[in-house]
Scaffold this motif. Structure first.
Motif, mmCIF file in Angstrom:
data_model
loop_
_atom_site.group_PDB
_atom_site.id
_atom_site.type_symbol
_atom_site.label_atom_id
_atom_site.label_comp_id
_atom_site.label_asym_id
_atom_site.label_seq_id
_atom_site.Cartn_x
_atom_site.Cartn_y
_atom_site.Cartn_z
ATOM 1 N N PHE A 184 -0.914 2.885 5.033
ATOM 2 C CA PHE A 184 0.077 1.813 5.062
ATOM 3 C C PHE A 184 0.699 1.651 6.448
ATOM 4 O O PHE A 184 1.032 0.547 6.856
ATOM 5 C CB PHE A 184 1.162 2.105 4.026
ATOM 6 C CG PHE A 184 2.320 1.157 4.068
ATOM 7 C CD1 PHE A 184 2.186 -0.127 3.569
ATOM 8 C CD2 PHE A 184 3.545 1.539 4.594
ATOM 9 C CE1 PHE A 184 3.250 -1.012 3.597
ATOM 10 C CE2 PHE A 184 4.619 0.655 4.625
ATOM 11 C CZ PHE A 184 4.468 -0.618 4.130
ATOM 12 N N ILE A 185 0.845 2.746 7.154
ATOM 13 C CA ILE A 185 1.516 2.689 8.460
ATOM 14 C C ILE A 185 0.487 2.358 9.539
ATOM 15 O O ILE A 185 -0.443 3.104 9.784
ATOM 16 C CB ILE A 185 2.236 4.018 8.765
ATOM 17 C CG1 ILE A 185 3.266 4.299 7.666
ATOM 18 C CG2 ILE A 185 2.906 3.970 10.137
ATOM 19 C CD1 ILE A 185 3.956 5.634 7.782
ATOM 20 N N ILE A 197 9.878 2.155 2.899
ATOM 21 C CA ILE A 197 9.947 3.004 4.087
ATOM 22 C C ILE A 197 10.198 2.080 5.259
ATOM 23 O O ILE A 197 9.484 1.094 5.442
ATOM 24 C CB ILE A 197 8.624 3.766 4.288
ATOM 25 C CG1 ILE A 197 8.306 4.647 3.077
ATOM 26 C CG2 ILE A 197 8.656 4.571 5.586
ATOM 27 C CD1 ILE A 197 9.326 5.717 2.774
ATOM 28 N N ASP A 250 0.824 -1.204 0.000
ATOM 29 C CA ASP A 250 0.000 0.000 0.000
ATOM 30 C C ASP A 250 0.858 1.255 0.000
ATOM 31 O O ASP A 250 0.338 2.359 -0.004
ATOM 32 C CB ASP A 250 -0.917 0.022 1.230
ATOM 33 C CG ASP A 250 -2.198 -0.759 0.993
ATOM 34 O OD1 ASP A 250 -2.601 -0.894 -0.175
ATOM 35 O OD2 ASP A 250 -2.786 -1.249 1.980
ATOM 36 N N CYS A 251 2.165 1.094 0.051
ATOM 37 C CA CYS A 251 3.032 2.276 0.116
ATOM 38 C C CYS A 251 3.328 2.779 -1.282
ATOM 39 O O CYS A 251 3.867 2.046 -2.108
ATOM 40 C CB CYS A 251 4.321 1.957 0.852
ATOM 41 S SG CYS A 251 5.462 3.347 0.857
ATOM 42 N N ILE A 252 2.994 4.044 -1.539
ATOM 43 C CA ILE A 252 3.246 4.617 -2.867
ATOM 44 C C ILE A 252 4.573 5.373 -2.908
ATOM 45 O O ILE A 252 4.870 6.054 -3.884
ATOM 46 C CB ILE A 252 2.101 5.559 -3.289
ATOM 47 C CG1 ILE A 252 1.902 6.654 -2.237
ATOM 48 C CG2 ILE A 252 0.791 4.783 -3.488
ATOM 49 C CD1 ILE A 252 0.925 7.743 -2.663
ATOM 50 N N LEU A 253 5.343 5.311 -1.821
ATOM 51 C CA LEU A 253 6.647 5.971 -1.722
ATOM 52 C C LEU A 253 6.562 7.479 -1.931
ATOM 53 O O LEU A 253 7.437 8.079 -2.546
ATOM 54 C CB LEU A 253 7.648 5.352 -2.709
ATOM 55 C CG LEU A 253 8.039 3.902 -2.408
ATOM 56 C CD1 LEU A 253 8.925 3.364 -3.531
ATOM 57 C CD2 LEU A 253 8.770 3.779 -1.085
ATOM 58 N N CYS A 254 5.489 8.078 -1.415
ATOM 59 C CA CYS A 254 5.335 9.525 -1.565
ATOM 60 C C CYS A 254 6.279 10.278 -0.646
ATOM 61 O O CYS A 254 6.497 11.473 -0.821
ATOM 62 C CB CYS A 254 3.894 9.934 -1.275
ATOM 63 S SG CYS A 254 3.396 9.614 0.420
ATOM 64 N N GLY A 255 6.819 9.577 0.353
ATOM 65 C CA GLY A 255 7.786 10.219 1.245
ATOM 66 C C GLY A 255 7.172 11.204 2.230
ATOM 67 O O GLY A 255 7.889 11.941 2.900
ATOM 68 N N LEU A 256 5.856 11.240 2.321
ATOM 69 C CA LEU A 256 5.232 12.176 3.268
ATOM 70 C C LEU A 256 5.602 11.821 4.706
ATOM 71 O O LEU A 256 5.882 12.689 5.517
ATOM 72 C CB LEU A 256 3.705 12.167 3.100
ATOM 73 C CG LEU A 256 3.154 12.960 1.916
ATOM 74 C CD1 LEU A 256 1.661 12.693 1.748
ATOM 75 C CD2 LEU A 256 3.392 14.452 2.107
ATOM 76 N N CYS A 257 5.602 10.520 4.999
ATOM 77 C CA CYS A 257 5.865 10.085 6.374
ATOM 78 C C CYS A 257 7.271 10.463 6.827
ATOM 79 O O CYS A 257 7.462 10.983 7.921
ATOM 80 C CB CYS A 257 5.664 8.577 6.488
ATOM 81 S SG CYS A 257 6.587 7.642 5.260
ATOM 82 N N CYS A 271 0.014 9.624 6.152
ATOM 83 C CA CYS A 271 0.077 8.611 5.087
ATOM 84 C C CYS A 271 -1.251 8.557 4.329
ATOM 85 O O CYS A 271 -2.294 8.310 4.920
ATOM 86 C CB CYS A 271 0.407 7.238 5.669
ATOM 87 S SG CYS A 271 0.403 5.947 4.407
ATOM 88 N N PRO A 272 -1.222 8.788 3.021
ATOM 89 C CA PRO A 272 -2.489 8.852 2.279
ATOM 90 C C PRO A 272 -3.134 7.493 2.042
ATOM 91 O O PRO A 272 -4.293 7.426 1.632
ATOM 92 C CB PRO A 272 -2.081 9.495 0.949
ATOM 93 C CG PRO A 272 -0.635 9.189 0.797
ATOM 94 C CD PRO A 272 -0.064 9.114 2.184
ATOM 95 N N THR A 273 -2.401 6.415 2.281
ATOM 96 C CA THR A 273 -2.952 5.096 1.964
ATOM 97 C C THR A 273 -3.202 4.234 3.196
ATOM 98 O O THR A 273 -3.685 3.107 3.075
ATOM 99 C CB THR A 273 -2.000 4.311 1.047
ATOM 100 O OG1 THR A 273 -0.799 4.052 1.776
ATOM 101 C CG2 THR A 273 -1.672 5.088 -0.212
HETATM 102 S S1 SF4 Z 1 3.294 8.273 3.721
HETATM 103 FE FE1 SF4 Z 1 2.514 6.158 3.423
HETATM 104 S S2 SF4 Z 1 2.453 5.882 1.215
HETATM 105 FE FE2 SF4 Z 1 3.734 7.684 1.574
HETATM 106 S S3 SF4 Z 1 5.823 6.871 1.660
HETATM 107 FE FE3 SF4 Z 1 5.087 6.906 3.771
HETATM 108 S S4 SF4 Z 1 4.225 4.856 4.104
HETATM 109 FE FE4 SF4 Z 1 4.458 5.095 1.875
#
Ligand code: SF4
Ligand code: FES
Ligand code: FES
Lengths: 160, 254
Positions: free
Chosen positions: B182-183, B157, B127-134, B178-180
């Motif tokens: 995943f965390i 991540i 579910d992680c899109i690697l957006c790097g927000l976290c 996290c938009p999805t």
């Molecule tokens: S915020 Fe969520 S979707 Fe985006 S990189 Fe981090 S774990 Fe992945």
């Protein structure tokens, strides 16, 4: 469990660089050379001494192929699997190394003698297939000669 | 102040703003995945691509990520051209290959007319899109407990060494941004667990709810005035409302 590592090696390395974020990669390169990998307790100390978050140190350590978090063999065998080398028999070479040493790409023999890696095109396609054993580039490598290269590498390693 | 044209509309933007922001202020919507007001723009997801040209460019145009492109006087921007839409489609198609089961990605893909990825689907869906927000919000907190590890297809991540992160204070900022989803985390009045790390909770003196971890309170100590984090947000709001009512001389609302 990780074996205890000799931290004095790290102290010698750290003494050579200013303790700041910019030194990180150089320190990690020296650590990789001195320990043959990046032991986690060493990375923890690198992080605290250079005042870089441990997460950043981990990120850099896993980003570059030159760094490894697992102990590497004394001799690293890199088999080129780029297009030219693939066509000219890289697969047979890998099979031969696997058979002789009992390790797959990315693995290290139990006595920490050898590590096998595959790489993508080392820029010497005219000499394909190319194998790098330790520091030595072997062009037009033959699977049937692999045992020779390995013996030389093992012997040659004792000199230094 | 730079004057530019976005989708045929003349827009006067503030000097130094990014195109995305200028478009939004003009009421033009550009899709984004890695952008969030709490963190600096990152340019990681490429969903916000737009086409930029100038009259003197003779029909030539360039694609830029609008979240990181500073506005310029005289540019003509198109946010929905054929080329932009096709490129976004590639981006979302690739994301769908990586995250085939993620509702957010599925929804976006559907908006672009994609039901199934045209690439080879990830054998281990995530579910992680690697957006790097976290990781960026964690940096913003000053904790930097998590980061991205490895690279290429193996990038993910992770906390250092994939173990409970020593620098984590259990603030949940990463999970909330996290938009999805995943965390994952669990939280109760007495205990919170995130990244496999366990935290003791402190209770709100007014309502008794466990609302902040001990580690987080210690982290904020001295950085924020007084005992700001002692009371939970809900109780703070109630107290403020009550005070406002008193100040205005009205009677308390029940
Ligand atoms: S915020 Fe969520 S979707 Fe985006 S990189 Fe981090 S774990 Fe992945
Ligand atoms: S493919 Fe092996 S050197 Fe280029
Ligand atoms: S929002 Fe611009 S690249 Fe992600």
């Amino acid at each position: 469990m990780q074996p205890c590592v000799d931290m004095t090696l790290l102290d010698d390395i750290l003494a050579q660089y200013p303790h700041e974020e910019q030194s990180l990669i150089q320190v990690l390169q020296d650590v990789q050379r001195a320990y043959n990998y990046l032991p986690c307790e060493v990375l923890e100390k690198v992080a605290s001494e250079l005042k870089v978050p441990l997460a950043k140190v981990f990120s850099v350590s896993t980003f570059y192929k030159a760094f490894s978090l697992n102990p590497q063999g004394k001799v690293i065998i890199k088999v080129c699997t780029g297009t030219a080398c693939h066509i000219r028999g890289a697969t047979q070479i890998i099979d031969e190394v696997e058979r002789r040493l009992g390790i797959k790409p990315g693995e290290t023999t139990e006595d920490l003698g050898f590590t096998l890696h595959t790489v993508n095109c080392v820029g010497a396609c005219a000499m394909a297939p190319v194998v790098i054993v330790g520091d030595k580039y072997v062009g037009a490598a033959k699977a049937s000669d692999m045992h020779k290269y390995l013996t030389v590498a093992k012997g040659g390693d004792n000199e230094n | 102040m730079p004057r530019l044209v976005i989708d045929g509309k003349t827009v006067v933007a503030k000097e130094g703003t990014f195109l995305l922001q200028a478009a939004r202020e003009a009421g033009i919507d550009i899709p984004t995945l890695c952008e969030h007001p709490a963190v600096e723009p990152y340019g990681g997801c490429r969903m916000c691509l737009v086409d930029v040209t100038r009259p003197e460019w003779d029909g030539w145009s360039k694609m830029v990520v609008s979240c990181l492109f500073p506005v310029e006087d005289g540019i003509i921007v198109s946010t929905k051209s054929e080329r932009v839409m096709n490129t976004r489609r590639v981006v979302i198609d690739l994301l769908l290959a990586r995250c085939p089961n993620t509702p957010l990605v599925q929804k976006m893909a559907a908006e672009y007319g994609i039901e199934k990825t045209s690439y080879v689907q990830n054998p281990e869906p995530t579910d992680c899109i690697l957006c790097g927000l976290c990781t960026r919000v964690c940096d913003e907190m000053g904790t930097s407990a998590i980061s991205s590890s490895s690279r290429g297809a193996g990038r993910e991540i992770a906390p250092p060494f994939n173990e409970p992160p020593p620098d984590c204070i259990g603030c949940l900022a990463c999970a909330e941004i996290c938009p999805t989803g995943f965390i994952k985390y669990e939280t109760s009045n007495s205990k919170r667990v995130i990244w496999n790390k366990e935290f003791e909770m402190l209770r709100c003196p007014t309502c008794g709810r466990g609302h902040i971890t001990k580690a987080q309170a210690a982290w904020h100590d001295g950085k924020v005035p007084g005992r700001y984090f002692e009371q939970c947000d809900a109780c703070k709001r109630k107290a403020q409302a009550a005070m406002a009512v008193t100040l205005m001389g009205g009677s308390q609302i029940r």
